[in-house]
Scaffold this motif. Sequence first.
Motif, PDB file in Angstrom:
ATOM      1  N   TYR A 168       0.845  -1.205   0.000  1.00 30.28           N
ATOM      2  CA  TYR A 168       0.000   0.000   0.000  1.00 30.28           C
ATOM      3  C   TYR A 168       0.881   1.255   0.000  1.00 30.28           C
ATOM      4  O   TYR A 168       0.692   2.166  -0.808  1.00 30.28           O
ATOM      5  CB  TYR A 168      -0.926  -0.034   1.224  1.00 30.28           C
ATOM      6  CG  TYR A 168      -1.569   1.292   1.567  1.00 30.28           C
ATOM      7  CD1 TYR A 168      -2.634   1.789   0.818  1.00 30.28           C
ATOM      8  CD2 TYR A 168      -1.107   2.050   2.641  1.00 30.28           C
ATOM      9  CE1 TYR A 168      -3.222   3.010   1.121  1.00 30.28           C
ATOM     10  CE2 TYR A 168      -1.678   3.267   2.954  1.00 30.28           C
ATOM     11  CZ  TYR A 168      -2.738   3.743   2.191  1.00 30.28           C
ATOM     12  OH  TYR A 168      -3.309   4.950   2.496  1.00 30.28           O
ATOM     13  N   GLU A 177       2.408   1.765  -3.384  1.00 29.04           N
ATOM     14  CA  GLU A 177       1.443   2.192  -4.405  1.00 29.04           C
ATOM     15  C   GLU A 177       1.027   3.643  -4.204  1.00 29.04           C
ATOM     16  O   GLU A 177       0.791   4.375  -5.171  1.00 29.04           O
ATOM     17  CB  GLU A 177       0.225   1.255  -4.404  1.00 29.04           C
ATOM     18  CG  GLU A 177       0.575  -0.129  -4.942  1.00 29.04           C
ATOM     19  CD  GLU A 177      -0.647  -0.995  -5.224  1.00 29.04           C
ATOM     20  OE1 GLU A 177      -1.787  -0.536  -5.005  1.00 29.04           O
ATOM     21  OE2 GLU A 177      -0.445  -2.139  -5.661  1.00 29.04           O
ATOM     22  N   PHE A 236      -2.209   3.931  -6.348  1.00 28.94           N
ATOM     23  CA  PHE A 236      -3.446   3.876  -5.555  1.00 28.94           C
ATOM     24  C   PHE A 236      -3.793   5.287  -5.120  1.00 28.94           C
ATOM     25  O   PHE A 236      -2.896   5.996  -4.619  1.00 28.94           O
ATOM     26  CB  PHE A 236      -3.316   2.989  -4.315  1.00 28.94           C
ATOM     27  CG  PHE A 236      -4.583   3.016  -3.484  1.00 28.94           C
ATOM     28  CD1 PHE A 236      -5.660   2.216  -3.813  1.00 28.94           C
ATOM     29  CD2 PHE A 236      -4.722   3.918  -2.433  1.00 28.94           C
ATOM     30  CE1 PHE A 236      -6.854   2.289  -3.089  1.00 28.94           C
ATOM     31  CE2 PHE A 236      -5.905   3.988  -1.710  1.00 28.94           C
ATOM     32  CZ  PHE A 236      -6.969   3.175  -2.037  1.00 28.94           C
ATOM     33  N   PRO A 237      -5.040   5.730  -5.247  1.00 30.57           N
ATOM     34  CA  PRO A 237      -6.179   5.020  -5.829  1.00 30.57           C
ATOM     35  C   PRO A 237      -6.172   5.089  -7.355  1.00 30.57           C
ATOM     36  O   PRO A 237      -5.849   6.124  -7.930  1.00 30.57           O
ATOM     37  CB  PRO A 237      -7.386   5.772  -5.249  1.00 30.57           C
ATOM     38  CG  PRO A 237      -6.883   7.153  -4.970  1.00 30.57           C
ATOM     39  CD  PRO A 237      -5.425   7.020  -4.645  1.00 30.57           C
ATOM     40  N   GLU A 252     -10.723   2.814 -10.581  1.00 29.21           N
ATOM     41  CA  GLU A 252     -11.809   1.997  -9.998  1.00 29.21           C
ATOM     42  C   GLU A 252     -12.089   2.350  -8.541  1.00 29.21           C
ATOM     43  O   GLU A 252     -13.114   1.965  -7.986  1.00 29.21           O
ATOM     44  CB  GLU A 252     -11.518   0.494 -10.164  1.00 29.21           C
ATOM     45  CG  GLU A 252     -10.392  -0.080  -9.304  1.00 29.21           C
ATOM     46  CD  GLU A 252      -8.973   0.141  -9.873  1.00 29.21           C
ATOM     47  OE1 GLU A 252      -8.758   1.133 -10.599  1.00 29.21           O
ATOM     48  OE2 GLU A 252      -8.085  -0.669  -9.563  1.00 29.21           O
ATOM     49  N   HIS A 253     -11.176   3.069  -7.907  1.00 30.32           N
ATOM     50  CA  HIS A 253     -11.392   3.464  -6.507  1.00 30.32           C
ATOM     51  C   HIS A 253     -11.645   4.963  -6.375  1.00 30.32           C
ATOM     52  O   HIS A 253     -11.534   5.524  -5.297  1.00 30.32           O
ATOM     53  CB  HIS A 253     -10.177   3.063  -5.651  1.00 30.32           C
ATOM     54  CG  HIS A 253      -9.957   1.593  -5.607  1.00 30.32           C
ATOM     55  ND1 HIS A 253      -8.851   0.976  -6.167  1.00 30.32           N
ATOM     56  CD2 HIS A 253     -10.715   0.596  -5.114  1.00 30.32           C
ATOM     57  CE1 HIS A 253      -8.943  -0.318  -6.005  1.00 30.32           C
ATOM     58  NE2 HIS A 253     -10.066  -0.586  -5.367  1.00 30.32           N
ATOM     59  N   SER A 254     -11.954   5.608  -7.509  1.00 33.47           N
ATOM     60  CA  SER A 254     -12.158   7.065  -7.483  1.00 33.47           C
ATOM     61  C   SER A 254     -13.565   7.398  -7.961  1.00 33.47           C
ATOM     62  O   SER A 254     -14.153   6.655  -8.751  1.00 33.47           O
ATOM     63  CB  SER A 254     -11.141   7.755  -8.396  1.00 33.47           C
ATOM     64  OG  SER A 254      -9.831   7.392  -8.016  1.00 33.47           O
ATOM     65  N   GLU A 311     -23.162   8.194 -10.853  1.00 36.35           N
ATOM     66  CA  GLU A 311     -22.810   6.778 -11.031  1.00 36.35           C
ATOM     67  C   GLU A 311     -23.970   5.930 -10.551  1.00 36.35           C
ATOM     68  O   GLU A 311     -24.788   6.398  -9.761  1.00 36.35           O
ATOM     69  CB  GLU A 311     -21.563   6.446 -10.197  1.00 36.35           C
ATOM     70  CG  GLU A 311     -20.327   7.200 -10.661  1.00 36.35           C
ATOM     71  CD  GLU A 311     -19.177   7.043  -9.687  1.00 36.35           C
ATOM     72  OE1 GLU A 311     -18.888   5.919  -9.270  1.00 36.35           O
ATOM     73  OE2 GLU A 311     -18.596   8.068  -9.333  1.00 36.35           O
ATOM     74  N   LEU A 340     -22.842   4.917  -0.525  1.00 33.45           N
ATOM     75  CA  LEU A 340     -22.372   3.688   0.119  1.00 33.45           C
ATOM     76  C   LEU A 340     -23.332   3.388   1.269  1.00 33.45           C
ATOM     77  O   LEU A 340     -23.858   4.311   1.890  1.00 33.45           O
ATOM     78  CB  LEU A 340     -20.959   3.898   0.676  1.00 33.45           C
ATOM     79  CG  LEU A 340     -19.879   4.185  -0.368  1.00 33.45           C
ATOM     80  CD1 LEU A 340     -18.574   4.540   0.322  1.00 33.45           C
ATOM     81  CD2 LEU A 340     -19.674   2.974  -1.256  1.00 33.45           C
ATOM     82  N   TYR A 369     -17.743   3.209   6.641  1.00 33.17           N
ATOM     83  CA  TYR A 369     -16.697   2.235   6.964  1.00 33.17           C
ATOM     84  C   TYR A 369     -17.357   0.887   7.188  1.00 33.17           C
ATOM     85  O   TYR A 369     -18.557   0.795   7.401  1.00 33.17           O
ATOM     86  CB  TYR A 369     -15.928   2.671   8.233  1.00 33.17           C
ATOM     87  CG  TYR A 369     -15.350   4.048   8.086  1.00 33.17           C
ATOM     88  CD1 TYR A 369     -14.327   4.283   7.165  1.00 33.17           C
ATOM     89  CD2 TYR A 369     -15.833   5.099   8.840  1.00 33.17           C
ATOM     90  CE1 TYR A 369     -13.804   5.550   7.008  1.00 33.17           C
ATOM     91  CE2 TYR A 369     -15.308   6.373   8.700  1.00 33.17           C
ATOM     92  CZ  TYR A 369     -14.298   6.598   7.782  1.00 33.17           C
ATOM     93  OH  TYR A 369     -13.791   7.843   7.626  1.00 33.17           O
ATOM     94  N   SER A 370     -16.519  -0.172   7.192  1.00 28.81           N
ATOM     95  CA  SER A 370     -17.078  -1.510   7.340  1.00 28.81           C
ATOM     96  C   SER A 370     -17.561  -1.759   8.763  1.00 28.81           C
ATOM     97  O   SER A 370     -16.849  -1.479   9.736  1.00 28.81           O
ATOM     98  CB  SER A 370     -16.005  -2.518   6.938  1.00 28.81           C
ATOM     99  OG  SER A 370     -15.741  -3.426   7.953  1.00 28.81           O
TER     100      SER A 370
END
Length: 285
Positions: free
Chosen positions: A249, A252, A258-259, A262-264, A270, A275, A279-280
Amino acid sequence: MKKVTINTLRKMKQAGERISMLTAYDASFARLLDRSGIEILLVGDSLGMVVQGHDSTLPVTMDQMVYHCAAVSRATEHAHVVGDLPFGSYQASADEAVKNAMRLVSEGGAEAVKLEGGAEYAEVVRRIARAGVPVMGHIGLTPQSVHKLGGYVVQGRSEEKAQKLIADARALEDAGCYALILEMMPADLAAEITASVDIPVIGIGAGAGCDGQVLVCYDLLGMNPDFAPKFVKKYLDLAALIGGAVAKYRDEVKQGAFPGPEHSFSSSPEPQKHLPQLYSIPGKG
Ligand code: KIV
């Protein structure tokens, strides 16, 4: 999977079925361990060492134990959740012990409490159990008594000390303990204690003759490369895996890889606008 209760554990002992137990301190780990089918999750005061970085369990407070118990019980569906009574929360009086045990249940969501000590705590166990809270005993190496024991050393090696541990186990069972932890003692002594009581006996550094085993989850996952005591088996080298992932990480980020796209987010709408949460949260999408 069915919820594990103290009745499940008693039946497992009677049927000769081994019990698996691990420590858990937060919701993310609790969810993973619970889903792996571990029967007992102990919110141990070992969190003082592995989470907080102290060199003993002694500084852990009641408020901290309640906080961690609540996090673990929130993410646990199947396992039996036990909360540890920390140093100073049950030694001064049975009244205080009952009050603090009830906090772990009412505020922390624990289904039982654990306390360290032998026959001298029989009355405290009796009072907590009478208040409706199942109590797990803990004898042998009792880390809260590290200064009295002169260090983290194997217990019960002399005949006199072995007899005292056998008597302690029986006294705790008579006082109402529904289960016992045996920590760091010769395997033959632990097997003798296990055979001499009807309640489930879980060992740590106590050989294979107990009804079940417990380990600190960070130890079995190999979170600390500098900690490798004889009684721990490392099932994973998580320290190396985490180190590798974090270094990748870091690289990158520094390379600008990164990012990636696909992560932006783009400025045009869209399909997935929101979300479900930022956070999870363990157990949720
Ligand atoms: O605090 C703890 O994690 C424990 C286990 C090691 C038994 O007491």
